[in-house]
Design an enzyme around this catalytic site. Structure first.
Site, short mmCIF file in Angstrom:
data_model
loop_
_atom_site.label_atom_id
_atom_site.label_comp_id
_atom_site.label_asym_id
_atom_site.label_seq_id
_atom_site.Cartn_x
_atom_site.Cartn_y
_atom_site.Cartn_z
N ARG A 111 7.49 -66.92 65.61
CA ARG A 111 6.55 -66.71 64.33
C ARG A 111 5.28 -66.06 64.80
O ARG A 111 4.90 -65.34 63.79
CB ARG A 111 6.11 -68.33 64.16
CG ARG A 111 5.25 -68.58 62.94
CD ARG A 111 5.11 -69.76 62.42
NE ARG A 111 3.95 -70.12 61.52
CZ ARG A 111 2.89 -70.81 61.70
NH1 ARG A 111 2.81 -71.23 62.94
NH2 ARG A 111 2.01 -70.77 60.86
N HIS A 115 4.50 -62.89 62.36
CA HIS A 115 2.93 -62.95 61.64
C HIS A 115 2.13 -61.83 61.91
O HIS A 115 1.53 -61.26 61.10
CB HIS A 115 2.56 -64.36 61.86
CG HIS A 115 2.95 -65.35 60.83
ND1 HIS A 115 2.36 -66.20 60.18
CD2 HIS A 115 4.23 -65.68 60.60
CE1 HIS A 115 3.16 -67.11 59.44
NE2 HIS A 115 4.47 -66.53 59.86
N HIS A 244 15.18 -69.45 60.44
CA HIS A 244 14.89 -70.78 60.30
C HIS A 244 15.80 -71.85 61.24
O HIS A 244 15.58 -72.95 61.14
CB HIS A 244 15.09 -71.07 58.78
CG HIS A 244 13.80 -71.18 58.21
ND1 HIS A 244 13.58 -70.73 56.80
CD2 HIS A 244 12.37 -70.78 58.76
CE1 HIS A 244 12.29 -70.68 56.44
NE2 HIS A 244 11.67 -70.63 57.50
N TRP A 276 15.04 -77.40 60.05
CA TRP A 276 16.32 -76.84 58.93
C TRP A 276 17.66 -77.31 59.54
O TRP A 276 18.58 -77.24 58.60
CB TRP A 276 15.83 -75.44 58.90
CG TRP A 276 14.93 -75.04 58.22
CD1 TRP A 276 14.83 -74.76 56.77
CD2 TRP A 276 13.47 -74.91 58.60
NE1 TRP A 276 13.58 -74.21 56.47
CE2 TRP A 276 12.66 -74.26 57.61
CE3 TRP A 276 12.90 -74.69 59.85
CZ2 TRP A 276 11.27 -73.92 57.55
CZ3 TRP A 276 11.42 -74.53 59.94
CH2 TRP A 276 10.83 -74.00 58.80
N ASP A 305 14.20 -71.13 50.72
CA ASP A 305 15.62 -71.22 51.60
C ASP A 305 16.48 -71.45 50.50
O ASP A 305 17.67 -70.63 50.60
CB ASP A 305 15.45 -72.52 52.41
CG ASP A 305 14.65 -72.28 53.49
OD1 ASP A 305 14.50 -71.34 54.14
OD2 ASP A 305 13.99 -73.39 53.82
#
Length: 350
Positions: A111, A115, A244, A276, A305
């Site tokens: 992440r 980002h 995910h 997930w 999703d």
């Protein structure tokens, strides 16, 4: 991606960083001693644009580099003839692998890289105003963006590595950590390249609002608006959504997910959150199979999703990846590498 691959970490203090430094320092020093390489904080830098994971290092010509300020919140401009030292990259990669084995922090490092890169706007030509993979996420003003909640934990996790390897730009370190986390979780080898130049101060951070929202009114349209702005397409959107398969969403950060489930109540790492997939530290195609079946209420399905199986164009790729993990790995590797280069300025030039 807003809470896309978050891993809660409660150890965000200097004590944590010191502990990690102690755990990895012995192997790091042994590696440098046995190879005959020197580790110096006012480091040398080398040109490096080849893949760390798929190509041999060719360049061995060193140049003097300025010392990088070790504070994430007030880093100074670095002046050198190459952005990153490849020998330090190789060693840092090994230290990241050790960190992953200790802290199980694969999702939050993925992440972090996403980002930093995901603020890119292809309609802005100037650097660094266009955003992208330029290390600006290290500044407090950008860390406070709502979509970046919790990413200070990722910076604290890798701070000791940046302190040890001042010949690596922040932009490269973020992408190196992200790629290494994917590969160490069982994902594909990624065709990465390095040599990204860092922004020089918080005044060069992008404005808030460039990263995706998890629950917009029109999820498919929102995903296209954000990713098309980056220059990515529908295949990239669905392939990248497949990351995910790693991580958990925490309601205290994103407003999404359960406080804990049968898959997360005991960790590893800090317990809690909603994942997930059942094996949320394993990179495979189970995100697509689980989203398609929607058979387990303990697994998370965000509106964005669900959109990958509801939107006709997205569904073509989602069905393909659910049925064929090799196809997913191939497309994911291409999309991840593409994302990691968005907006970056390379030194030497690409």
């Amino acid at each position: 991606m807003a809470e896309r691959v978050s891993l809660a970490l409660n150890t965000t203090t200097t004590t944590m960083a010191s502990s990690l430094r102690t755990q990895v320092s012995a192997s790091r020093l042994l590696r440098f001693s046995s190879s005959g390489s020197k580790l110096s904080f006012p480091s040398s830098s080398l040109s490096f644009t080849r893949s760390l994971v798929s190509s041999p290092l060719l360049s061995q010509k060193r140049c003097q580099a300025a010392l990088v300020n070790r504070s994430f919140s007030s880093a100074a401009t670095t002046h050198c003839t190459a952005a990153t030292d490849p020998e330090q990259l190789k060693s840092a990669r090994e230290d990241i692998k050790e960190l992953l084995n200790i802290k199980f922090c694969h999702p939050i490092l993925v992440r972090l890289g996403w980002h930093d890169a995901g603020t890119y706007n292809k309609n802005i030509s100037g650097w660094p105003q266009r955003g992208g993979a330029n290390g600006s996420l290290r500044y407090e003003i950008e860390l406070k963006h709502a979509a970046n909640a919790g990413l200070v934990n990722a910076l604290n996790l890798i701070k000791h590595i940046k302190d040890m390897y001042s010949g690596i730009s922040y932009a490269d370190l973020f992408q190196l950590a992200s790629a290494t986390a994917i590969e160490e979780a069982g994902g594909p080898k990624l065709p990465m390249k390095y040599g990204r130049v860092d922004t020089s101060g918080p005044h060069e951070c992008p404005e808030e609002g460039r990263l995706p929202d998890a629950g917009p009114p029109s999820p498919a349209n929102h995903l296209r608006e954000v990713f098309y702005r980056m220059g990515l397409d529908d295949k990239d959107i669905v392939a990248l959504s497949g990351a995910h398969t790693l991580g958990r969403s925490r309601p205290e950060r994103s407003g999404w997910g359960k406080p804990e489930t049968k898959y997360t109540k005991e960790g590893p790492g800090a317990p809690g959150g909603q994942s997930w997939t059942p094996e949320w530290l394993k990179f495979d195609n189970s995100y697509f199979t689980e989203i398609k079946e929607k058979r387990d209420e303990d697994l998370l399905v965000l509106p964005t999703d669900a959109a990958i199986f509801e939107d006709p164009s997205f569904k073509v790729y989602a069905e393909k990846y659910a049925a064929d993990q090799d196809a997913f790995f191939k497309d994911y590797a291409e999309s991840h590498a593409k994302l990691s280069n968005l907006g970056a300025k390379f030194n030497p030039p690409e």
